[in-house]
Design a protein around this motif. Structure first.
Motif, PDB file in Angstrom:
ATOM      1  N   VAL A   1       0.863  -1.170   0.000  1.00 38.70           N
ATOM      2  CA  VAL A   1       0.000   0.000   0.000  1.00 38.70           C
ATOM      3  C   VAL A   1       0.899   1.220   0.000  1.00 38.70           C
ATOM      4  CG1 VAL A   1      -0.173   0.009   2.531  1.00 38.70           C
ATOM      5  CG2 VAL A   1      -1.868   1.243   1.167  1.00 38.70           C
ATOM      6  N   ASN A   2       0.601   2.194  -0.840  1.00 39.58           N
ATOM      7  CA  ASN A   2       1.360   3.430  -0.882  1.00 39.58           C
ATOM      8  C   ASN A   2       0.671   4.449   0.018  1.00 39.58           C
ATOM      9  OD1 ASN A   2       1.733   6.345  -2.323  1.00 39.58           O
ATOM     10  ND2 ASN A   2       3.578   5.093  -2.499  1.00 39.58           N
ATOM     11  N   VAL A   3       1.430   4.971   0.979  1.00 41.05           N
ATOM     12  CA  VAL A   3       0.900   5.933   1.942  1.00 41.05           C
ATOM     13  C   VAL A   3       1.496   7.301   1.657  1.00 41.05           C
ATOM     14  CG1 VAL A   3       0.774   6.577   4.376  1.00 41.05           C
ATOM     15  CG2 VAL A   3       0.585   4.165   3.710  1.00 41.05           C
ATOM     16  N   THR A   4       0.626   8.293   1.529  1.00 44.39           N
ATOM     17  CA  THR A   4       1.056   9.684   1.412  1.00 44.39           C
ATOM     18  C   THR A   4       0.769  10.386   2.728  1.00 44.39           C
ATOM     19  OG1 THR A   4       0.594   9.734  -0.964  1.00 44.39           O
ATOM     20  CG2 THR A   4       0.766  11.852   0.161  1.00 44.39           C
ATOM     21  N   PHE A   5       1.761  11.099   3.238  1.00 44.36           N
ATOM     22  CA  PHE A   5       1.622  11.811   4.498  1.00 44.36           C
ATOM     23  C   PHE A   5       1.296  13.276   4.224  1.00 44.36           C
ATOM     24  CE2 PHE A   5       4.415   8.205   5.201  1.00 44.36           C
ATOM     25  CZ  PHE A   5       3.866   7.629   6.331  1.00 44.36           C
ATOM     26  N   ALA A   6       0.866  13.965   5.262  1.00 44.61           N
ATOM     27  CA  ALA A   6       0.473  15.367   5.115  1.00 44.61           C
ATOM     28  C   ALA A   6       1.640  16.247   4.687  1.00 44.61           C
ATOM     29  CB  ALA A   6      -0.126  15.883   6.425  1.00 44.61           C
ATOM     30  N   ASP A   7       2.868  15.804   4.952  1.00 45.02           N
ATOM     31  CA  ASP A   7       4.033  16.587   4.511  1.00 45.02           C
ATOM     32  C   ASP A   7       4.415  16.279   3.075  1.00 45.02           C
ATOM     33  OD1 ASP A   7       5.174  14.094   4.652  1.00 45.02           O
ATOM     34  OD2 ASP A   7       6.664  14.602   6.176  1.00 45.02           O
ATOM     35  N   THR A   8       3.583  15.508   2.372  1.00 47.63           N
ATOM     36  CA  THR A   8       3.707  15.121   0.953  1.00 47.63           C
ATOM     37  C   THR A   8       4.716  14.003   0.710  1.00 47.63           C
ATOM     38  OG1 THR A   8       5.410  16.700   0.207  1.00 47.63           O
ATOM     39  CG2 THR A   8       3.104  17.491   0.269  1.00 47.63           C
ATOM     40  N   THR A   9       5.401  13.529   1.727  1.00 46.20           N
ATOM     41  CA  THR A   9       6.290  12.392   1.530  1.00 46.20           C
ATOM     42  C   THR A   9       5.453  11.125   1.388  1.00 46.20           C
ATOM     43  OG1 THR A   9       6.544  12.000   3.911  1.00 46.20           O
ATOM     44  CG2 THR A   9       8.152  13.456   2.847  1.00 46.20           C
ATOM     45  N   THR A  10       6.018  10.124   0.714  1.00 42.89           N
ATOM     46  CA  THR A  10       5.304   8.874   0.495  1.00 42.89           C
ATOM     47  C   THR A  10       6.221   7.686   0.751  1.00 42.89           C
ATOM     48  OG1 THR A  10       5.893   8.692  -1.845  1.00 42.89           O
ATOM     49  CG2 THR A  10       3.912   9.986  -1.295  1.00 42.89           C
ATOM     50  N   SER A  11       5.608   6.545   0.988  1.00 47.68           N
ATOM     51  CA  SER A  11       6.356   5.296   1.111  1.00 47.68           C
ATOM     52  C   SER A  11       5.420   4.132   0.841  1.00 47.68           C
ATOM     53  CB  SER A  11       6.972   5.144   2.505  1.00 47.68           C
ATOM     54  OG  SER A  11       7.639   3.904   2.639  1.00 47.68           O
ATOM     55  N   ASP A  12       5.969   3.087   0.229  1.00 43.32           N
ATOM     56  CA  ASP A  12       5.234   1.838   0.080  1.00 43.32           C
ATOM     57  C   ASP A  12       5.451   0.980   1.306  1.00 43.32           C
ATOM     58  OD1 ASP A  12       4.242   2.380  -2.484  1.00 43.32           O
ATOM     59  OD2 ASP A  12       6.102   1.675  -3.428  1.00 43.32           O
ATOM     60  N   TYR A  13       4.384   0.291   1.755  1.00 42.87           N
ATOM     61  CA  TYR A  13       4.471  -0.608   2.908  1.00 42.87           C
ATOM     62  C   TYR A  13       3.957  -1.981   2.492  1.00 42.87           C
ATOM     63  CZ  TYR A  13       5.213   3.640   5.603  1.00 42.87           C
ATOM     64  OH  TYR A  13       5.726   4.814   6.082  1.00 42.87           O
TER      65      TYR A  13
ATOM     66  N   LYS B   1      -8.371  -7.089   3.177  1.00 44.28           N
ATOM     67  CA  LYS B   1      -9.739  -6.994   2.702  1.00 44.28           C
ATOM     68  C   LYS B   1     -10.085  -5.539   2.398  1.00 44.28           C
ATOM     69  CE  LYS B   1     -14.486  -8.066   4.182  1.00 44.28           C
ATOM     70  NZ  LYS B   1     -15.312  -8.633   5.290  1.00 44.28           N
ATOM     71  N   GLU B   2      -9.541  -4.640   3.238  1.00 51.98           N
ATOM     72  CA  GLU B   2      -9.841  -3.223   3.072  1.00 51.98           C
ATOM     73  C   GLU B   2      -8.678  -2.393   3.608  1.00 51.98           C
ATOM     74  OE1 GLU B   2     -13.679  -0.305   3.749  1.00 51.98           O
ATOM     75  OE2 GLU B   2     -13.120  -1.670   5.379  1.00 51.98           O
ATOM     76  N   VAL B   3      -8.352  -1.306   2.931  1.00 52.66           N
ATOM     77  CA  VAL B   3      -7.323  -0.357   3.364  1.00 52.66           C
ATOM     78  C   VAL B   3      -7.909   1.040   3.251  1.00 52.66           C
ATOM     79  CG1 VAL B   3      -5.025   0.581   2.919  1.00 52.66           C
ATOM     80  CG2 VAL B   3      -5.460  -1.836   2.556  1.00 52.66           C
ATOM     81  N   GLN B   4      -7.807   1.824   4.319  1.00 51.91           N
ATOM     82  CA  GLN B   4      -8.371   3.165   4.274  1.00 51.91           C
ATOM     83  C   GLN B   4      -7.702   4.089   5.287  1.00 51.91           C
ATOM     84  OE1 GLN B   4     -12.458   2.131   5.187  1.00 51.91           O
ATOM     85  NE2 GLN B   4     -12.213   2.783   7.320  1.00 51.91           N
ATOM     86  N   VAL B   5      -7.933   5.390   5.123  1.00 48.50           N
ATOM     87  CA  VAL B   5      -7.462   6.393   6.082  1.00 48.50           C
ATOM     88  C   VAL B   5      -8.515   6.531   7.168  1.00 48.50           C
ATOM     89  CG1 VAL B   5      -6.767   8.795   6.423  1.00 48.50           C
ATOM     90  CG2 VAL B   5      -6.219   7.633   4.274  1.00 48.50           C
TER      91      VAL B   5
END
Length: 478
Positions: free
Chosen positions: A105-117, A153-157
């Motif tokens: 899952v690719n996560v974008t943070f509020a500081d605009t940085t991202t990372s795959d987990y 099954k599900e991924v969300q903020v």
């Protein structure tokens, strides 16, 4: 070319990159300033702790801020609301967006940085009370039960700040943005961890002035002790001045840091001239540059030499050389000799009687490399290298050619330090080689007396991290 230019700045470098302050003749006329040590020490790490919560889930705290400590269950309700409010204030590391992929899952943070987990990593590192014991900082969820091909099954903020993952069996994992951000799989985040694990090294050579600290300060002031630990970890050698001139002063110091490492010579021992020595250290003979106890499977991390009484005539000086610098020079000047030393296993041995009869033998490379290809440990000792070699004749010749060149480079950049009574010379035994110039014991008014002990680097780095957390984000202020 390496020679004739400055080593690159250490900021942001890897722990094995071995870069920073100028070395060589340029350093001959000055000592190292605290400002320079600060520049060398700044590796970009942020203060953080391992006792964190990743999830809200079953009443667990959301981890945010620089360090979140474990709390007792009686305080969870109050702390949870305060922590969630603090997270909103420190929004830059909140989770703002997620994008589901096949295995990550690719996560974008509020500081605009991202990372795959990776999903498999997220499932194993679920921080809920059923999967993780926060007091012990240990997983309850074992790899026995891990499906490496697991898909959510599900991924969300969740709550505009956290990652919520629901798994096929209905289990839910919730991860705070701060916790995820600290563990991002980006080069920048991984570099932060490397610097927290082990500080970047500062290479040195001819003209280097060994950093000095006061015994009374490091024994009683945490700030002074952290400063000293930073110096030792960066430069690999320090002198602690004005210690009591009695056997046991280094034991007191080591007990402030961790656990003294025992050997077959005892927990510590005194180096004095003997008529029938079981070690060359107990003579006045010249000692070549070496690392201590290379015949042990796990040699001591640091060597401590406390001067109780020094030889007053010519000789008896400590010969010191930065092995990591020598490896770097060897690799650039003679890459084929470098390859020989990192791939040729050599026997080291020591036999005799101390606390008990001993016959120590181990096999090691002259230069050991870490997973990044950087030198991480040196095994050198003409005194203890075995004459038995598990090599064919041609390999023996190649080894000697490489070792001789390496020794010449060590000599080229070595320095001499003659300690005085009350000085404690502390050496990183994985990196800095030490020897001794010869002296004539028969001309001395009293026996040269050195008290010797060891402690592993694990304890010293542990103490450094604890003090960094205790004193705050202080590395840049050394």
């Amino acid at each position: 070319m390496l020679l004739g230019r400055l080593v690159n700045a250490a900021r942001g470098s890897l722990p094995g990159a071995q870069a920073s302050l100028p070395w060589g003749a340029a350093m001959a006329s000055r000592t190292i300033s605290k400002r320079e040590v600060a520049a060398a020490a700044a590796g970009g790490w942020r203060r953080w702790g391992r006792r964190e919560w990743a999830a809200g889930g079953g009443g667990a705290l959301v981890s945010c801020g620089t360090v979140t400590r474990c709390q007792t269950s009686a305080r969870l309700a109050t702390q949870a609301s305060q922590s969630q409010e603090a997270c909103r204030e420190r929004g830059p590391r909140d989770v703002s967006q997620v994008e589901r992929g096949d295995r990550t899952v690719n996560v974008t943070f509020a500081d605009t940085t991202t990372s795959d987990y990776p999903y498999v990593w997220l499932r194993e590192n679920c921080q809920c009370p059923k999967c993780f014991q926060s007091d012990a900082i240990a997983r309850l969820f074992l790899i026995d039960d891990l499906d490496i091909n697991i898909r959510p099954k599900e991924v969300q903020v969740e709550d505009a700040s956290r990652l919520r993952v629901e798994w096929p069996d209905g289990h839910v994992s919730v991860f705070a943005g701060e916790w995820l951000h600290r563990r991002a799989f980006t080069p920048e985040a991984r570099d932060v961890q490397r610097s927290w694990y082990m500080l970047p090294k500062v290479l040195w050579g001819t003209g280097f002035k060994v950093p000095r600290s006061r015994y009374s300060a490091v024994m009683h002031e945490d700030r002074a002790l952290l400063d000293w630990l930073l110096l030792l970890e960066k430069f690999g050698v320090t002198v602690v001045e004005a210690a009591p001139t009695r056997v046991g002063a280094i034991n007191d110091f080591i007990e402030r840091l961790g656990v003294l490492k025992p050997t077959h010579y005892g927990k510590d021992y005194e180096i004095k001239t003997e008529l029938k020595p079981n070690n060359l250290a107990y003579t006045g003979a010249k000692l070549g540059l070496h690392t201590d106890l290379p015949y042990c499977e796990y040699p001591p991390g640091t060597t401590w030499l406390h001067c109780i009484r020094q030889y007053e005539g010519k000789g008896g000086e400590n010969d010191l050389s930065d092995g990591f610098l020598a490896v770097q020079v060897l690799k650039e000047r003679h890459p084929h000799h470098f390859e020989t030393l990192v791939t040729t296993p050599i026997y080291f041995q020591d036999q005799g009687y101390a606390l008990y009869d001993f016959d120590k033998v181990t096999q090691a490379f002259t230069v050991s490399l870490d997973h990044l290809g950087n030198a991480c440990r040196i095994h050198v000792s003409s005194q203890a290298r075995d004459s038995i070699m598990d090599l064919d004749a041609a390999e023996v010749i190649r080894f000697y050619e490489a070792l001789k060149i390496f020794n010449d480079i060590l000599r080229e950049f070595s320095i001499l330090v003659k300690t005085k009574p009350g000085d404690i010379l502390v050496i990183d035994n994985t990196r800095v080689l030490h020897g001794r110039t010869p002296f004539d014991p028969s001309t001395s008014q009293g026996t040269r007396h050195i008290h010797n002990a060891y402690i592993d680097l694990d304890d010293l780095r542990s103490k450094r991290r604890i003090l960094q957390e205790k004193l705050g984000d202080m590395v840049a202020k050394v």
